[in-house]
Design a protein around this motif. Sequence first.
Motif, PDB file in Angstrom:
ATOM      1  N   ARG A  28      18.459 107.653  81.825  1.00 25.58           N
ATOM      2  CA  ARG A  28      17.497 108.093  80.679  1.00 25.58           C
ATOM      3  C   ARG A  28      17.707 107.379  79.487  1.00 25.58           C
ATOM      4  O   ARG A  28      16.846 106.768  78.867  1.00 25.58           O
ATOM      5  N   TYR A  30      19.757 105.155  78.677  1.00 24.49           N
ATOM      6  CA  TYR A  30      19.721 103.631  78.714  1.00 24.49           C
ATOM      7  C   TYR A  30      18.264 103.101  78.576  1.00 24.49           C
ATOM      8  O   TYR A  30      17.849 102.139  77.957  1.00 24.49           O
ATOM      9  N   GLN A  31      17.432 103.875  79.367  1.00 23.53           N
ATOM     10  CA  GLN A  31      16.068 103.320  79.289  1.00 23.53           C
ATOM     11  C   GLN A  31      15.289 103.531  77.770  1.00 23.53           C
ATOM     12  O   GLN A  31      14.726 102.593  77.311  1.00 23.53           O
ATOM     13  N   HIS A  32      15.661 104.649  76.885  1.00 22.67           N
ATOM     14  CA  HIS A  32      15.428 104.782  75.796  1.00 22.67           C
ATOM     15  C   HIS A  32      15.838 103.509  74.839  1.00 22.67           C
ATOM     16  O   HIS A  32      15.059 102.949  73.944  1.00 22.67           O
ATOM     17  N   ASN A  34      16.657 100.812  75.554  1.00 19.85           N
ATOM     18  CA  ASN A  34      16.259  99.584  75.847  1.00 19.85           C
ATOM     19  C   ASN A  34      14.642  99.489  75.993  1.00 19.85           C
ATOM     20  O   ASN A  34      14.140  98.310  76.295  1.00 19.85           O
ATOM     21  N   LEU A  36      12.376 100.853  77.568  1.00 20.33           N
ATOM     22  CA  LEU A  36      11.883 100.570  78.962  1.00 20.33           C
ATOM     23  C   LEU A  36      10.667 101.746  78.982  1.00 20.33           C
ATOM     24  O   LEU A  36       9.922 101.639  80.045  1.00 20.33           O
ATOM     25  N   ILE A  37      10.727 102.440  78.255  1.00 16.23           N
ATOM     26  CA  ILE A  37       9.846 103.741  78.229  1.00 16.23           C
ATOM     27  C   ILE A  37       8.854 103.576  77.241  1.00 16.23           C
ATOM     28  O   ILE A  37       9.286 103.584  76.019  1.00 16.23           O
ATOM     29  N   HIS A  47      16.730 105.812  69.942  1.00 18.50           N
ATOM     30  CA  HIS A  47      17.436 105.609  70.734  1.00 18.50           C
ATOM     31  C   HIS A  47      18.929 106.097  70.381  1.00 18.50           C
ATOM     32  O   HIS A  47      19.760 105.832  71.689  1.00 18.50           O
TER      33      HIS A  47
END
Length: 95
Positions: A28, A30-32, A34, A36-37, A47
């Motif tokens: 999760r 990692y998604q923030h 980058n 991605l969300i 981040h």
Amino acid sequence: MKQPSIYIITNNKNTTLYIGVSSDLKARIYQHKNKLIEGFSATYHLHKLVYFEALDDMESAIIREKRLKKWNRAWKNRLISELNPSWRDLYGDLF
């Protein structure tokens, strides 16, 4: 291994906080990081993981998340500062 968790992320200046819940905290964050969300965290460049708690089950994590979201900013700041006084990015600690 997946673990229900709540987390708090912020931007580089620590001016905006986001509280979330996840069963896979590493993925999760990692998604923030980058973007991605789509949404609030991407818009405000949130981040930096400054706080997290592992909980026993997802229901407990969701309840904790909802409670923290109702806290005022001073209480959230104090919670973060007690365990992470320098507000450093804790993402590397997850590995």
